[in-house]
Motif scaffolding. Structure first.
Motif, short mmCIF file in Angstrom:
data_model
loop_
_atom_site.label_atom_id
_atom_site.label_comp_id
_atom_site.label_asym_id
_atom_site.label_seq_id
_atom_site.Cartn_x
_atom_site.Cartn_y
_atom_site.Cartn_z
N ARG A 40 116.52 47.64 10.03
CA ARG A 40 115.61 46.68 9.42
C ARG A 40 115.58 46.85 7.90
NH1 ARG A 40 112.16 48.10 13.99
NH2 ARG A 40 112.12 46.35 15.45
N GLY A 41 115.43 45.72 7.21
CA GLY A 41 115.25 45.75 5.76
C GLY A 41 116.51 45.95 4.95
N GLU A 42 117.66 45.93 5.59
CA GLU A 42 118.92 46.11 4.86
C GLU A 42 119.53 44.78 4.47
OE1 GLU A 42 121.91 48.75 5.12
OE2 GLU A 42 120.93 50.28 6.35
N VAL A 43 120.30 44.81 3.38
CA VAL A 43 121.24 43.74 3.08
C VAL A 43 122.59 44.29 3.49
CG1 VAL A 43 122.19 42.19 1.34
CG2 VAL A 43 119.83 42.98 1.14
N PRO A 166 112.21 33.62 9.11
CA PRO A 166 112.99 34.44 10.04
C PRO A 166 112.99 35.91 9.63
CG PRO A 166 114.44 33.25 8.55
CD PRO A 166 113.06 32.73 8.30
N LYS A 167 112.99 36.78 10.62
CA LYS A 167 113.05 38.21 10.34
C LYS A 167 114.49 38.66 10.07
CE LYS A 167 109.06 39.34 13.26
NZ LYS A 167 108.60 40.09 14.46
N VAL A 168 115.45 37.90 10.59
CA VAL A 168 116.86 38.22 10.42
C VAL A 168 117.56 37.00 9.83
CG1 VAL A 168 119.03 38.85 11.56
CG2 VAL A 168 116.86 39.85 12.34
N LEU A 169 118.26 37.19 8.70
CA LEU A 169 119.01 36.12 8.06
C LEU A 169 120.50 36.38 8.24
CD1 LEU A 169 117.04 35.77 4.71
CD2 LEU A 169 117.18 34.06 6.51
N LEU A 190 118.35 37.67 -2.46
CA LEU A 190 118.53 38.42 -1.22
C LEU A 190 117.85 39.78 -1.28
CD1 LEU A 190 122.25 37.64 -0.29
CD2 LEU A 190 120.16 36.42 0.35
N GLN A 191 117.95 40.44 -2.42
CA GLN A 191 117.31 41.74 -2.57
C GLN A 191 115.79 41.61 -2.49
OE1 GLN A 191 119.08 42.96 -6.28
NE2 GLN A 191 120.83 43.95 -5.27
N ARG A 192 115.26 40.53 -3.06
CA ARG A 192 113.81 40.30 -3.01
C ARG A 192 113.36 40.04 -1.57
NH1 ARG A 192 113.81 37.03 -6.84
NH2 ARG A 192 113.91 35.06 -5.70
N LEU A 193 114.13 39.26 -0.82
CA LEU A 193 113.80 38.99 0.57
C LEU A 193 113.82 40.27 1.40
CD1 LEU A 193 115.87 35.72 1.07
CD2 LEU A 193 113.37 35.89 1.10
N ALA A 194 114.82 41.12 1.16
CA ALA A 194 114.90 42.39 1.89
C ALA A 194 113.72 43.28 1.54
CB ALA A 194 116.22 43.09 1.57
N ASN A 195 113.32 43.28 0.29
CA ASN A 195 112.17 44.08 -0.13
C ASN A 195 110.88 43.61 0.55
OD1 ASN A 195 113.76 45.61 -1.83
ND2 ASN A 195 113.28 44.41 -3.65
N HIS A 196 110.85 42.33 0.95
CA HIS A 196 109.68 41.77 1.63
C HIS A 196 109.79 41.88 3.15
CE1 HIS A 196 108.70 39.13 -2.13
NE2 HIS A 196 108.31 40.39 -2.26
N GLY A 197 110.83 42.58 3.63
CA GLY A 197 110.89 42.88 5.06
C GLY A 197 111.97 42.18 5.86
N ALA A 198 112.69 41.25 5.26
CA ALA A 198 113.76 40.58 5.99
C ALA A 198 114.99 41.48 6.10
CB ALA A 198 114.14 39.27 5.30
N THR A 199 115.76 41.26 7.16
CA THR A 199 117.05 41.92 7.30
C THR A 199 118.12 40.86 7.11
OG1 THR A 199 116.12 43.49 8.88
CG2 THR A 199 118.53 43.25 8.84
N MET A 213 125.72 43.42 -3.82
CA MET A 213 124.44 42.93 -3.30
C MET A 213 123.96 43.65 -2.04
SD MET A 213 125.32 39.21 -1.55
CE MET A 213 126.04 38.51 -3.04
N CYS A 214 124.82 44.48 -1.43
CA CYS A 214 124.49 45.05 -0.12
C CYS A 214 124.17 46.53 -0.19
CB CYS A 214 125.66 44.84 0.86
SG CYS A 214 126.00 43.10 1.18
N THR A 215 123.28 46.97 0.68
CA THR A 215 122.98 48.39 0.80
C THR A 215 124.05 49.10 1.64
OG1 THR A 215 121.52 47.79 2.65
CG2 THR A 215 120.50 48.16 0.51
N SER A 216 124.65 48.38 2.59
CA SER A 216 125.73 48.92 3.41
C SER A 216 126.71 47.79 3.70
CB SER A 216 125.20 49.49 4.73
OG SER A 216 124.32 50.57 4.51
N VAL A 217 127.94 48.17 4.03
CA VAL A 217 128.96 47.17 4.36
C VAL A 217 129.77 47.66 5.55
CG1 VAL A 217 129.19 46.28 2.00
CG2 VAL A 217 130.62 48.18 2.74
N CYS A 218 130.43 46.71 6.22
CA CYS A 218 131.40 47.07 7.23
C CYS A 218 132.62 46.18 7.06
CB CYS A 218 130.81 46.95 8.65
SG CYS A 218 130.39 45.27 9.15
#
Length: 325
Positions: A40-43, A166-169, A190-199, A213-218
């Motif tokens: 949760r809460g990641e970009v 939505p909780k998940v984008l 996107l970072q602002r949305l994640a800070n407000h609880g979106a994933t 822009m991402c905290t993690s990638v795959c």
């Protein structure tokens, strides 16, 4: 109201939990036993060359298609068991989403707010205003959709995606075709949305774009997950931890080159009048020790610079492996 079917085995901190996902189109395997967890809460970024399976994965996550087999949970909800709840949780922004040319921005958003059943006309108007502010388009609300630039169109579609909170984008290539300023604005949103609880689960074929822009990638290729983690962890998993180091000295560059050549994890040493350039595949601790020892050996170092393999180069290597195999 449909009850929420949450699996007790689902990781409680996971916004997205994908297990053994497979998507077939006839004899073609688009997604091949993909397992992935997004907290949760990641970009969280998904990258891969065209045909890697990114869009097929997103179509399953957004309930637009059913998988051949496998399980997907959004906020603990099994999307195959409870479609209605899953669709309330997720917001989807497809690549190159169209907008109607004969509506103003606010009319387009109001139409979708009504489709989501977002209360009275006044409540819809308030929510539309909030979403326009979120994407910095408040002063453009009366603009015709046909007059929008590519960046503005992307922001309008993102505002539409946010309407039902939505909780998940799920965002498929949201920065495609955007100029650097528009990409920066998107990244900040996107970072602002994640800070407000979106994933946020976002895809791109440009890995450096996601790294910003991402905290993690795959990384996916041919439907399979190749690597996952932070940008540096992905580099290491893909065997791309090697870097090029450049040492600029006030004097004795040839002597320094000879000294550096004898050190651990060093190869292909080149020297010029005041510089020594070499490839290095040791750890960060090894690199720090090398720099410290070089100075203690009496060499007068002016600068010590690092250049890592770019994410584009990593992705090119992945894509070229497709052609060779």
């Amino acid at each position: 109201m449909t009850s929420v079917n949450a699996s007790p085995a689902v990781e409680r901190s996971a916004a997205i939990d994908i297990r053994d996902l497979r998507v077939d189109y006839g004899d073609f395997v688009a997604v091949d036993d993909l397992s992935l967890t997004v907290p949760r809460g990641e970009v969280f970024g998904l990258v891969g060359p065209n045909g890697a399976g990114k869009t097929s994965t997103f179509r399953v996550l957004t309930t637009l298609m059913m998988p051949t087999y496998g399980d997907v949970f959004l906020e603990g909800v099994d999307i195959q068991e409870d479609l209605e709840s899953a669709r309330r949780i997720v917001g989807y922004m497809p690549d190159l989403a169209p907008v109607p040319s004969d509506l103003k921005i606010w009319e387009f958003l109001d139409f979708h707010a009504a489709a989501y059943g977002l209360g009275t006309k006044a409540q819809r108007r308030e929510r539309v205003a909030e979403c326009l502010e979120e994407v910095a388009l408040t002063d453009q609300r009366n603009k015709w959709c046909k007059e929008l630039s590519r960046g503005q169109t992307q922001r309008v579609v993102l505002a539409k995606t946010l309407l039902h909170r939505p909780k998940v984008l799920i965002l498929d290539e949201p920065a495609s075709g955007l100029d650097p300023l528009a990409r920066r604005d998107l990244r900040m949103t996107l970072q602002r949305l994640a800070n407000h609880g979106a994933t946020i689960f976002v895809s791109s074929h440009i890995l450096s774009e996601l790294a910003e822009m991402c905290t993690s990638v795959c990384v996916m290729n041919r439907g399979r997950l190749l690597a996952s983690g932070t940008a540096d962890e992905v580099r290491h998993q893909l065997g791309s931890s090697e870097r090029t180091l450049t040492v600029t000295l006030l004097a004795r560059a040839d002597e320094a080159a000879s000294w550096i050549s004898s050190r651990h994890a060093v190869r292909d040493v080149r020297s010029s009048a005041h510089q020594v350039v070499f490839d290095f595949n040791g750890s960060d601790e090894d690199q720090a020790a090398l720099m410290e020892d070089l100075i203690h050996a009496g060499f007068r170092v002016r600068t010590f610079e690092e250049k890592r393999t770019s994410f584009e180069e990593i992705l090119v290597e992945v894509a070229e492996s497709n052609r060779r195999s």
